[in-house]
Every structure is written in C-alpha cells, then in structure tokens.
Design a protein around this motif. Structure first.
Motif, PDB file in Angstrom:
ATOM      1  N   ILE A 113       0.823  -1.213   0.000  1.00 50.11           N
ATOM      2  CA  ILE A 113       0.000   0.000   0.000  1.00 50.11           C
ATOM      3  C   ILE A 113       0.855   1.260   0.000  1.00 50.11           C
ATOM      4  CG2 ILE A 113      -2.000  -1.080   1.091  1.00 50.11           C
ATOM      5  CD1 ILE A 113      -1.134   0.155   3.743  1.00 50.11           C
ATOM      6  N   ALA A 114       2.103   1.148   0.407  1.00 50.15           N
ATOM      7  CA  ALA A 114       3.018   2.294   0.310  1.00 50.15           C
ATOM      8  C   ALA A 114       3.624   2.375  -1.089  1.00 50.15           C
ATOM      9  CB  ALA A 114       4.118   2.186   1.365  1.00 50.15           C
ATOM     10  N   ALA A 115       4.010   1.224  -1.626  1.00 50.35           N
ATOM     11  CA  ALA A 115       4.622   1.204  -2.957  1.00 50.35           C
ATOM     12  C   ALA A 115       3.644   1.662  -4.038  1.00 50.35           C
ATOM     13  CB  ALA A 115       5.118  -0.199  -3.271  1.00 50.35           C
ATOM     14  N   MET A 116       2.348   1.513  -3.786  1.00 51.00           N
ATOM     15  CA  MET A 116       1.342   1.894  -4.778  1.00 51.00           C
ATOM     16  C   MET A 116       1.355   3.390  -5.095  1.00 51.00           C
ATOM     17  SD  MET A 116      -1.904  -0.438  -3.566  1.00 51.00           S
ATOM     18  CE  MET A 116      -3.026   0.283  -4.760  1.00 51.00           C
ATOM     19  N   HIS A 117       2.048   4.179  -4.286  1.00 51.52           N
ATOM     20  CA  HIS A 117       2.096   5.620  -4.533  1.00 51.52           C
ATOM     21  C   HIS A 117       3.138   6.010  -5.585  1.00 51.52           C
ATOM     22  CE1 HIS A 117      -0.572   6.929  -1.267  1.00 51.52           C
ATOM     23  NE2 HIS A 117      -0.052   5.951  -0.554  1.00 51.52           N
ATOM     24  N   LEU A 118       4.011   5.092  -5.964  1.00 47.68           N
ATOM     25  CA  LEU A 118       5.099   5.453  -6.865  1.00 47.68           C
ATOM     26  C   LEU A 118       4.632   6.006  -8.217  1.00 47.68           C
ATOM     27  CD1 LEU A 118       7.939   2.818  -6.339  1.00 47.68           C
ATOM     28  CD2 LEU A 118       7.979   5.274  -5.865  1.00 47.68           C
TER      29      LEU A 118
END
Length: 284
Positions: free
Chosen positions: A116-121
């Motif tokens: 869910i953090a990596a999805m912001h890239l």
C-alpha cells in the motif's frame, strides 16, 4: 496565491485545512476541495473558500486552481482507478499554472515491503514529470489506524496480529496534517521528498500495553502466523479480499516497513510527534 487542498471531506484533508488556518493563513486564501460541498459547509462557515474537486473530473481542478497556487493532492482511496485519477489531476493542476504541487505519498514508497506504500510510486512519478515544482510527503502509519481494533480489544482483551516483532513508528493524523501546512505555507521545500514517521517505534506487544492503559483492562497481544491470521479472519466472517489485505499489511509491518525514522516529521512541525498513547486516548 491560494492554497488548494483536495479531499477535505476526509480526515487528512480536513485536518490539513485546519492546520493551515492554525498557522495564521487568511481563510480567504484557502480553497477546500471536495466532491460533495455539503460535507464541508463547516469549513465554508469559517471563511474558507470551497470548490468541487472530483478526481474523476479534471476540469474541476482547472476551475479551482489559478496560476501560482499551491496545490495539495491528498491521495485518493479508489485504488483501482487511483493512478489514472491522480495523473489526470496532476496534469490539470499543471495546466492551470499551479506554482507547486504537494502530494501525500507512502513512507519509503520506493523501498518498502508494504504494497500500500509502494502503490504511490506512479503518482510520485507523475508529479515529478509534471514540470511543476513539487514536494513529496511520504506519510507513515497513522496512530488512528487502531480505532477499528479498539471495540474488539475492549470486548476480548486480545490484540490479534501477524506482525511478529515488527516495529511501527506511527504518528497522529494531526502531526501529518501539520507537516502539510508547514510545507504549504513556507518556502524552501521545492524538490524535497520527506519521510514522515513518529519519533518512537513500538511493537505490537507495546501497543497491547498502551491499549490496556487507555481501556483500563488487561490486553494480550496474540501473535500468529500469516496463514493462521487469515484463517481466523475468514472464520470470523471477514471477506477473503479484506482478510488477504489485512494479512499483507501485517506482513509488511513485520518486515519493518513502517518502522523507519529519520526525524523529518518532528523537524518540519517543530515539536516531538504525538505519543501513541495520547492518540489512543482520543479514540476510546
């Protein structure tokens, strides 16, 4: 110049508006955006200008933003469509002449075990490629995330997780909103990416102790394997999709994805971050 903040009918967007006002910004220089203006009438009553901003309609962004404005893009919640929505919103803000774009991303988005953090890239890339000066605020774990666990813990005295000994450096939503306000109202942040997390990292065993203090009862952390965690959730009636998501989040926390600390948040807001127990007290 105005400060345009999106998603202000949500928790973080609303808190960001309040934090900007608390820093002495003229309400007339703040534009609160939301899909449904009926949900932000209280902000309008404080003198804040309001505007319809719908992530599915980028023309609402070009209508709200004027040249030189600071545009705060609070991350959307429609995960299936978010990359497209954000890219179109960013392009619209750039076309309208925004002076700076601020985006609320995820902690260590480019080096994380938490999906869910990596999805912001993709959105970070869109911001960087927009041609508009920008600041990326990579928000860590919210202490308020535990609001949903409190009723069950109060009833059973058990905090269930598959987080192992993973450490979490959470911060309050107010802390993170203050960081938005500081960056939106002061100079010197262009091109910066800030990793925003709490000053103190704690384990779920320590979370259980904090919950026991605020709930006034004994609380035990029951740490189980990912497979057992998933089975328990499904047996309790949790849909498989949400059970899988919960287990994936805990696996990321076990890997330390939300334990990173570098002091960016406390330096930005000029004070220590809010202790976990203090936030938990506001949730019971």
């Amino acid at each position: 110049m105005s400060i345009v903040i999106t998603a202000t009918s949500g928790h973080l967007g609303r808190a960001a508006v309040e934090a900007v006002l608390d820093r002495g910004t003229d309400p007339a220089q703040v534009i609160a955006g939301a899909r449904d203006l009926a949900k932000i009438t209280d902000l309008a009553a404080r003198g804040v200008r309001t505007a319809v901003i719908d992530y599915d309609d980028p023309t609402t962004v070009t209508a709200a933003v004027t040249p030189g404005d600071v545009f705060v893009l609070v991350s959307g919640t429609d995960l299936a469509n978010r990359d497209r929505q954000h890219a179109e919103v960013i392009a619209a803000a750039a076309q309208a002449g925004a002076g700076r774009i601020i985006y609320t991303s995820g902690l260590k988005a480019d080096d994380t075990a938490l999906p869910i953090a990596a999805m912001h890239l993709p959105t970070e890339n869109a911001v960087r490629e927009s041609g508009t000066p920008f600041t990326i605020l990579r928000n860590g774990w919210y202490s308020e995330n535990y609001a949903r666990d409190i009723p069950t813990v109060r009833e059973t005295g058990v905090l269930l997780s598959s987080t192992g000994n993973g450490a979490v450096a959470s911060a309050s939503r107010r802390d993170l909103a203050e960081a938005i306000a500081v960056v939106a109202t002061t100079e010197g942040h262009e091109g910066n990416t800030y990793e925003l997390s709490g000053d103190t990292a704690w384990t779920y065993d320590e979370l259980a102790v904090a919950l026991a203090q605020v709930l006034g009862r004994e609380v035990t952390h029951r740490n189980v394997s990912s497979d057992e965690h998933r089975a328990i959730l499904i047996d309790a009636g949790v849909p498989e999709q949400f059970a899988d998501m919960a287990v994936a989040v805990d696996a990321g926390l076990d890997a330390g994805a939300m334990g990173f600390r570098n002091g960016d948040l406390s330096r930005l807001i000029g004070r220590p971050t809010t202790p976990l127990a203090e936030t938990l007290h506001t949730l019971v």
